[in-house]
Design an enzyme around this catalytic site. Sequence first.
Site: not given
Ligand SMILES: Nc1nc(=O)c2c([nH]1)NC[C@@H]1CN(c3ccc(C(=O)N[C@@H](CCC(=O)O)C(=O)O)cc3)CN21
Ligand SMILES: CC(C)C(=O)C(=O)O
Ligand SMILES: [Mg+2]
Length: 264
Positions: A45-46, A112, A181
């Site tokens: 769903d990303s 999932k 995740e």
């Molecule tokens: N392009 C993309 N990559 C992804 O991995 C992803 C998506 N989209 N869309 C659905 C979800 C959303 N996801 C995400 C989006 C942002 C962060 C993020 O900003 N993480 C911070 C950590 C923040 C903290 O310190 O608590 C980082 O620094 O990576 C994490 C997962 C993972 N998934």
């Molecule tokens: C990042 C993966 C695990 C996911 O759920 C997605 O792409 O939606």
């Molecule tokens: Mg997903």
Amino acid sequence: MAKVTTSSLLKMKQEGKKFTALTAYDASFAGAFDAEGIEILLVGDSLGMVLQGNEDTLPVTTDEIAYHTRSVRRGIKQSLLIADMPFMSYATPEQAMHNAAILMQAGANMVKLEGGQWLLQTVTMLTERGIPVCAHLGLTPQSVNVFGGFKIQGRDEANAKRILEEAKALQAAGAQLLVLECIPASLAKTITQALTIPVIGIGAGADTDGQILVMHDVLGISSGYIPKFSKNYLAQTGEIRAAVKAFKEEVANGTFPGKEHTFN
Ligand SMILES: Nc1nc(=O)c2c([nH]1)NC[C@@H]1CN(c3ccc(C(=O)N[C@@H](CCC(=O)O)C(=O)O)cc3)CN21
Ligand SMILES: CC(C)C(=O)C(=O)O
Ligand SMILES: [Mg+2]
């Protein structure tokens, strides 16, 4: 490579061989990833973010996931195809059964779902009716508004313990795979060792049984921000098939994820 199944992934876990997963949303990329031996393709769903440009995954519908699942299915020869169930498409067991059937009939091998304790009955009902389930714990993006952002989960003792207990309960309820995740690497290691089913990590350190990334991050074309746990493999290879090959190799030989991609 022979067809990937839940049993072949279980065998890889038991033999300590790391497997690789990528998101895919169309037949052409799915065909390339499959040909490179990527074991699992996820219609995530990303797609609401990387294809549609939304700020989170909440706007995605079951029909949209079904549309992309049909396309990805046509590109696959061997990979296992998992389809994400979108936000609020599995709020009750009845809704889950109705919507999971749509995704299985679109060509998924497994669905999932994001969640723990509240999903146990749904997981059992789907599995009993012939729908394999991949569970998803930690930073479950459909709960972004509850978390107050895409934030790492399981850093405090209480939540770490809850996530571990939920993982065990989901396995007991019938889940055949688990995605973790954005949780600390130490917690992901504990859960992976505690479970018999294969565990796939994203931002969960190097000790899970497999790794998954969003294809747009691997190919360096995510709009704006790339999460810390992702790696652009196109930059070092210059060609899509070579980038996918490099990602698979680095997962298989344990060089991805490195410390710089891991939360403590
Ligand atoms: N392009 C993309 N990559 C992804 O991995 C992803 C998506 N989209 N869309 C659905 C979800 C959303 N996801 C995400 C989006 C942002 C962060 C993020 O900003 N993480 C911070 C950590 C923040 C903290 O310190 O608590 C980082 O620094 O990576 C994490 C997962 C993972 N998934
Ligand atoms: C990042 C993966 C695990 C996911 O759920 C997605 O792409 O939606
Ligand atoms: Mg997903």
